[in-house]
Design a protein around this motif. Structure first.
Motif, PDB file in Angstrom:
ATOM      1  N   UNK A 165       0.790  -1.230   0.000  1.00 44.80           N
ATOM      2  CA  UNK A 165       0.000   0.000   0.000  1.00 44.80           C
ATOM      3  C   UNK A 165       0.816   1.271   0.000  1.00 44.80           C
ATOM      4  N   UNK A 166       1.857   1.324  -0.802  1.00 46.50           N
ATOM      5  CA  UNK A 166       2.700   2.517  -0.867  1.00 46.50           C
ATOM      6  C   UNK A 166       1.945   3.671  -1.529  1.00 46.50           C
ATOM      7  N   UNK A 167       2.365   4.917  -1.247  1.00 42.73           N
ATOM      8  CA  UNK A 167       1.691   6.094  -1.822  1.00 42.73           C
ATOM      9  C   UNK A 167       1.678   6.067  -3.347  1.00 42.73           C
ATOM     10  N   UNK A 168       0.627   6.635  -3.925  1.00 42.18           N
ATOM     11  CA  UNK A 168       0.445   6.640  -5.382  1.00 42.18           C
ATOM     12  C   UNK A 168       1.580   7.358  -6.104  1.00 42.18           C
ATOM     13  N   UNK A 169       2.223   8.311  -5.426  1.00 47.03           N
ATOM     14  CA  UNK A 169       3.310   9.065  -6.054  1.00 47.03           C
ATOM     15  C   UNK A 169       4.461   8.153  -6.476  1.00 47.03           C
ATOM     16  N   UNK A 170       4.606   7.014  -5.824  1.00 45.26           N
ATOM     17  CA  UNK A 170       5.697   6.103  -6.154  1.00 45.26           C
ATOM     18  C   UNK A 170       5.471   5.361  -7.475  1.00 45.26           C
ATOM     19  N   UNK A 171       4.299   5.533  -8.062  1.00 44.98           N
ATOM     20  CA  UNK A 171       4.069   4.947  -9.382  1.00 44.98           C
ATOM     21  C   UNK A 171       5.035   5.534 -10.408  1.00 44.98           C
ATOM     22  N   UNK A 172       5.406   6.794 -10.234  1.00 41.69           N
ATOM     23  CA  UNK A 172       6.365   7.415 -11.141  1.00 41.69           C
ATOM     24  C   UNK A 172       7.739   6.789 -10.984  1.00 41.69           C
ATOM     25  N   UNK A 173       8.110   6.456  -9.754  1.00 47.83           N
ATOM     26  CA  UNK A 173       9.385   5.780  -9.525  1.00 47.83           C
ATOM     27  C   UNK A 173       9.377   4.412 -10.181  1.00 47.83           C
ATOM     28  N   UNK A 174       8.253   3.701 -10.054  1.00 47.09           N
ATOM     29  CA  UNK A 174       8.123   2.379 -10.658  1.00 47.09           C
ATOM     30  C   UNK A 174       8.231   2.461 -12.180  1.00 47.09           C
ATOM     31  N   UNK A 175       7.526   3.412 -12.775  1.00 48.30           N
ATOM     32  CA  UNK A 175       7.563   3.577 -14.235  1.00 48.30           C
ATOM     33  C   UNK A 175       8.969   3.939 -14.703  1.00 48.30           C
ATOM     34  N   UNK A 176       9.609   4.833 -13.985  1.00 54.43           N
ATOM     35  CA  UNK A 176      10.966   5.259 -14.324  1.00 54.43           C
ATOM     36  C   UNK A 176      11.935   4.081 -14.246  1.00 54.43           C
ATOM     37  N   UNK A 177      11.818   3.275 -13.178  1.00 52.87           N
ATOM     38  CA  UNK A 177      12.698   2.122 -13.028  1.00 52.87           C
ATOM     39  C   UNK A 177      12.547   1.123 -14.159  1.00 52.87           C
ATOM     40  N   UNK A 178      11.314   0.874 -14.573  1.00 48.56           N
ATOM     41  CA  UNK A 178      11.076  -0.041 -15.687  1.00 48.56           C
ATOM     42  C   UNK A 178      11.677   0.487 -16.991  1.00 48.56           C
ATOM     43  N   UNK A 179      11.504   1.770 -17.243  1.00 43.08           N
ATOM     44  CA  UNK A 179      12.030   2.365 -18.472  1.00 43.08           C
ATOM     45  C   UNK A 179      13.546   2.290 -18.502  1.00 43.08           C
ATOM     46  N   UNK A 180      14.202   2.514 -17.362  1.00 51.29           N
ATOM     47  CA  UNK A 180      15.665   2.422 -17.298  1.00 51.29           C
ATOM     48  C   UNK A 180      16.126   1.025 -17.712  1.00 51.29           C
ATOM     49  N   UNK A 181      15.450  -0.014 -17.206  1.00 47.90           N
ATOM     50  CA  UNK A 181      15.811  -1.376 -17.568  1.00 47.90           C
ATOM     51  C   UNK A 181      15.530  -1.651 -19.043  1.00 47.90           C
ATOM     52  N   UNK A 182      14.404  -1.151 -19.548  1.00 46.67           N
ATOM     53  CA  UNK A 182      14.056  -1.366 -20.954  1.00 46.67           C
ATOM     54  C   UNK A 182      15.026  -0.654 -21.890  1.00 46.67           C
ATOM     55  N   UNK A 183      15.510   0.508 -21.492  1.00 40.96           N
ATOM     56  CA  UNK A 183      16.516   1.219 -22.290  1.00 40.96           C
ATOM     57  C   UNK A 183      17.794   0.384 -22.369  1.00 40.96           C
ATOM     58  N   UNK A 184      18.198  -0.165 -21.236  1.00 37.68           N
ATOM     59  CA  UNK A 184      19.376  -1.044 -21.205  1.00 37.68           C
ATOM     60  C   UNK A 184      19.173  -2.232 -22.150  1.00 37.68           C
ATOM     61  N   UNK A 185      18.013  -2.845 -22.076  1.00 38.08           N
ATOM     62  CA  UNK A 185      17.705  -4.008 -22.912  1.00 38.08           C
ATOM     63  C   UNK A 185      17.740  -3.639 -24.395  1.00 38.08           C
ATOM     64  N   UNK A 186      17.177  -2.485 -24.737  1.00 40.32           N
ATOM     65  CA  UNK A 186      17.162  -2.021 -26.128  1.00 40.32           C
ATOM     66  C   UNK A 186      18.580  -1.821 -26.660  1.00 40.32           C
ATOM     67  N   UNK A 187      19.424  -1.182 -25.860  1.00 46.04           N
ATOM     68  CA  UNK A 187      20.805  -0.931 -26.283  1.00 46.04           C
ATOM     69  C   UNK A 187      21.552  -2.240 -26.525  1.00 46.04           C
ATOM     70  N   UNK A 188      21.334  -3.216 -25.645  1.00 51.76           N
ATOM     71  CA  UNK A 188      22.007  -4.508 -25.815  1.00 51.76           C
ATOM     72  C   UNK A 188      21.543  -5.205 -27.082  1.00 51.76           C
TER      73      UNK A 188
END
Length: 278
Positions: free
Chosen positions: A242-265
């Motif tokens: 039940x973390x605050x809704x504001x952390x959804x941005x952190x979650x989205x950002x974290x996923x994008x960082x990993x996907x960028x890494x995957x794309x580059x590879x």
């Protein structure tokens, strides 16, 4: 350890209160007063919220990536702009990662713009330098498919971010980081004209000769997949606790960082494979 964005945030750690309670735990809960103030949050983090924000941020990266692709393909000056965008994206990523109370949506959005432009520029640069037209689209499709497969495996429960998997990822990620630093030194101080440095060096194993980058790239993609599983695990922990809704941005950002890494590879792997066939 998954994406450093999640690893740095205690909010995405597994909540011990959600673990299987012992008899002593149940007794303490029974004796405790009703309603614990510290756990009351008006708007809570949700899967739909994370999906919407990740989709929006991903589309922003792709849109600005298309701009970078077109501009860099027509002007050499754009490559200098791309390097600047890459540096800006790195700085913004550091800021978003270490922000208290979750990543700021404005910072995350600016990161998406800078990162997208940078990715678009290096994509067209690699396509032209290694004569692999369409490599960017192939890498994008491969990234999307890999993401969906990892998500399906996690949702099915067949793959989980266990302690053993965390250790494998930690050792692999540190080793890959060291290799990357050595490769940068090789590119700077050697007279090699190979675009990817050590990645382009050929090795022979069992009578088969192939670029080292094919093996290293496959390992890097596997590490990125493990990182995705870790990201899903951290997000699940955040929603369940039940973390605050504001952390959804952190979650989205974290996923994008990993996907960028995957794309580059994937992009690099495709380019190395294509050049090895010439």
């Amino acid at each position: 350890m998954a994406s450093p964005v999640f690893s740095n945030a205690k909010e995405f750690k597994a909540d011990p209160l959600l673990a299987q309670p012992t008899a002593a735990d149940l007794e303490r809960q029974y004796q405790a007063p009703a309603g614990t103030p510290g756990y009351v949050v008006e708007e809570r983090m949700s899967y739909s919220g994370v999906i919407n924000k990740t989709t929006g941020l991903g589309l922003l990266v792709i849109a600005t990536g298309a701009v970078g692709y077109v501009v860099a393909g027509q002007s050499a000056i754009a490559y200098m702009m791309a390097l600047g965008a890459g540096l800006v994206a790195f700085v913004l990523a550091m800021v978003a990662t270490f922000q208290r109370n979750g990543a700021n949506p404005v910072v995350v959005g600016l990161y998406g713009v800078a990162e997208g432009f940078f990715l678009g520029a290096i994509t067209v640069g690699i396509e032209q330098s290694f004569n692999v037209p369409g490599a960017g689209l192939q890498a994008l499709v491969a990234t999307a498919i890999t993401f969906l497969v990892c998500l399906a495996l996690f949702r099915s429960g067949k793959v989980r971010y266990t302690k053993k998997l965390q250790k494998i990822f930690m050792v692999g990620a540190v080793s890959y980081l060291v290799f990357g630093l050595v490769n940068i030194g090789y590119l700077i101080f050697s007279d090699s004209a190979q675009g990817f440095g050590l990645y382009s060096n050929e090795v022979t194993i069992g009578g088969f000769t192939f670029p080292l980058g094919l093996a290293i790239g496959a390992i890097a993609i596997l590490l990125a997949c493990i990182s995705l599983i870790g990201d899903f695990d951290f997000i699940e922990n955040g929603v369940k606790s039940g973390q605050p809704k504001a952390l959804e941005w952190t979650a989205a950002f974290g996923l994008i960082v990993t996907l960028v890494w995957l794309y580059i590879e994937f992009l690099r792997l495709i380019a190395i494979f294509a050049s090895s066939r010439d």
